[in-house]
Design an enzyme around this catalytic site. Structure first.
Site, PDB file in Angstrom:
ATOM      1  CE  LYS A  54     -36.749 -12.012  33.034  1.00  0.00           C
ATOM      2  NZ  LYS A  54     -35.315 -11.672  33.004  1.00  0.00           N
ATOM      3  CD  GLN A  98     -32.245 -12.947  34.424  1.00  0.00           C
ATOM      4  OE1 GLN A  98     -33.000 -13.044  33.480  1.00  0.00           O
ATOM      5  NE2 GLN A  98     -32.439 -12.068  35.389  1.00  0.00           N
ATOM      6  CG  ASP A 124     -32.295  -8.134  28.135  1.00  0.00           C
ATOM      7  OD1 ASP A 124     -33.287  -7.856  28.818  1.00  0.00           O
ATOM      8  OD2 ASP A 124     -31.390  -8.890  28.514  1.00  0.00           O
TER       9      ASP A 124
HETATM   10  N1  GUN Z   1     -31.445  -9.091  35.426  1.00  0.00           N
HETATM   11  C1  GUN Z   1     -32.237  -8.200  36.077  1.00  0.00           C
HETATM   12  N2  GUN Z   1     -32.926  -7.456  35.163  1.00  0.00           N
HETATM   13  C2  GUN Z   1     -32.555  -7.894  33.934  1.00  0.00           C
HETATM   14  C3  GUN Z   1     -32.935  -7.516  32.601  1.00  0.00           C
HETATM   15  O1  GUN Z   1     -33.744  -6.623  32.364  1.00  0.00           O
HETATM   16  N3  GUN Z   1     -32.318  -8.205  31.600  1.00  0.00           N
HETATM   17  C4  GUN Z   1     -31.410  -9.192  31.847  1.00  0.00           C
HETATM   18  N4  GUN Z   1     -30.862  -9.805  30.790  1.00  0.00           N
HETATM   19  N5  GUN Z   1     -31.043  -9.559  33.066  1.00  0.00           N
HETATM   20  C5  GUN Z   1     -31.623  -8.915  34.106  1.00  0.00           C
END
Ligand code: GUN
Length: 311
Positions: A54, A98, A124
């Site tokens: 990311k 996360q 998110d």
């Molecule tokens: N961990 C795995 N997928 C995601 C997501 O879409 N958002 C977040 N915050 N954590 C994740």
């Protein structure tokens, strides 16, 4: 006949290219790039990988992205204080905490943390305000993986209107928002889950089948209508050689990759489904890159909205 592979890397690149002029315009008007704060608690190996991707992708797209780390031993109060600091930060337009949080945190920690993120910065799309707006088809911040699936279908020319879409999985992050987005695209939507009776029979009714189960190779050809489009959202790290041998012939590319790394990321969809489906979004290389592209798009949208640059 082998299914057409839907190329998530290519579609994600296209999404990011489309955003480039918006990023440039924002930076010119505001005097700084759109900013994303990513919070990582502990050192969960898969999360470390996702977060690195990311950050890299955000940098390549011209966004500012800051990683805020807390140790595995951090308390929920410390995490909530960090979220409050990012809520108040002028240079951060988006916040992502996360998941998963360390197991030592209280069982409702994730919900409390997602609720604490300002809805305007909730890239998110998991804050109840944004989920409510999604239900009413007026959200501009939508969960990244399901919105990536719709982007992949649209840009790959897969028709959705009037088709029967079957979603396997009912999580808040994927299954539920996925079903709503497909409904808004005018599909007829069925949601299945672990308690569904005769899952294969219902899945086989789908012109579009989206699987978000986290059970490697569970979805066999018996679940797939001939000619269907299959979107694999599952990602499970598999280290058991017997499982890999049962799926990929010794000497095949995937098997060799397993021998080199000692693990393989597998989707929910069995390799034999490629002989039944007409189009298939594979793991890896399918939805994953799009999840990141949609996160960056949400950050740009949140930034524009905060600065009054969106209608
Ligand atoms: N961990 C795995 N997928 C995601 C997501 O879409 N958002 C977040 N915050 N954590 C994740």
């Amino acid at each position: 006949m082998a299914a057409r592979l839907l190329d998530g890397v290519e579609v994600a690149d296209a999404v990011r290219r489309d955003m480039a002029p918006r990023v440039t315009r924002f930076a010119a008007q505001v005097g700084r790039p759109p900013g994303l704060g990513i919070v990582l608690v502990g050192q969960h190996p898969a999360s470390e990988l996702y977060v690195r991707s990311k950050l890299k992708s955000a940098g390549e797209t011209g966004l500012r992205a800051d990683l805020e780390r807390l140790p595995e031993t951090a308390s929920l109060a410390e995490l909530l204080a960090l979220v409050e600091r990012l809520n108040a930060s002028d240079v951060h337009d988006g916040i992502l905490v996360q998941s998963p949080l360390p197991a030592s945190m209280p069982s409702d920690a994730e919900r409390r943390v997602f609720d604490a993120v300002s809805p305007e910065k909730d890239v998110d799309g998991l804050h109840p305000v944004n989920v409510g707006k999604l239900v009413q088809h007026r959200a501009d911040l939508v969960a990244c993986t399901p919105s990536g699936v719709v982007e992949l279908l649209r840009r790959s020319g897969v028709p959705i209107v009037g088709r029967h879409a079957v979603v396997i999985g009912r999580s808040d992050i994927v299954g539920k928002p996925m079903a709503l987005l497909l409904l808004h695209e005018h599909a007829t939507v069925t949601v299945c889950h672990s308690k569904t009776t005769d899952l294969a029979r219902i899945a086989r009714e789908g012109d579009i089948l989206v699987t978000a189960l986290g059970r490697p190779a569970f979805v066999t050809p018996a679940f797939v209508k001939p000619g269907a489009t299959v979107i694999d959202v599952g990602t499970t790290h598999v280290t058991d050689r017997a499982v890999i041998e049962g799926l990929f012939p010794v000497g095949s590319k995937r098997f060799e990759a397993f021998l080199r790394r000692g693990s393989l990321v597998l989707g929910d969809v069995h390799p034999a489904v490629a002989e039944v489906a007409s189009a298939l979004s594979p793991v890896p290389g399918g939805v994953g890159p799009l999840t990141i592209a949609m996160l960056l798009r949400n950050t740009v949208v949140a930034a524009e909205r905060r600065r009054g640059l969106l209608p």
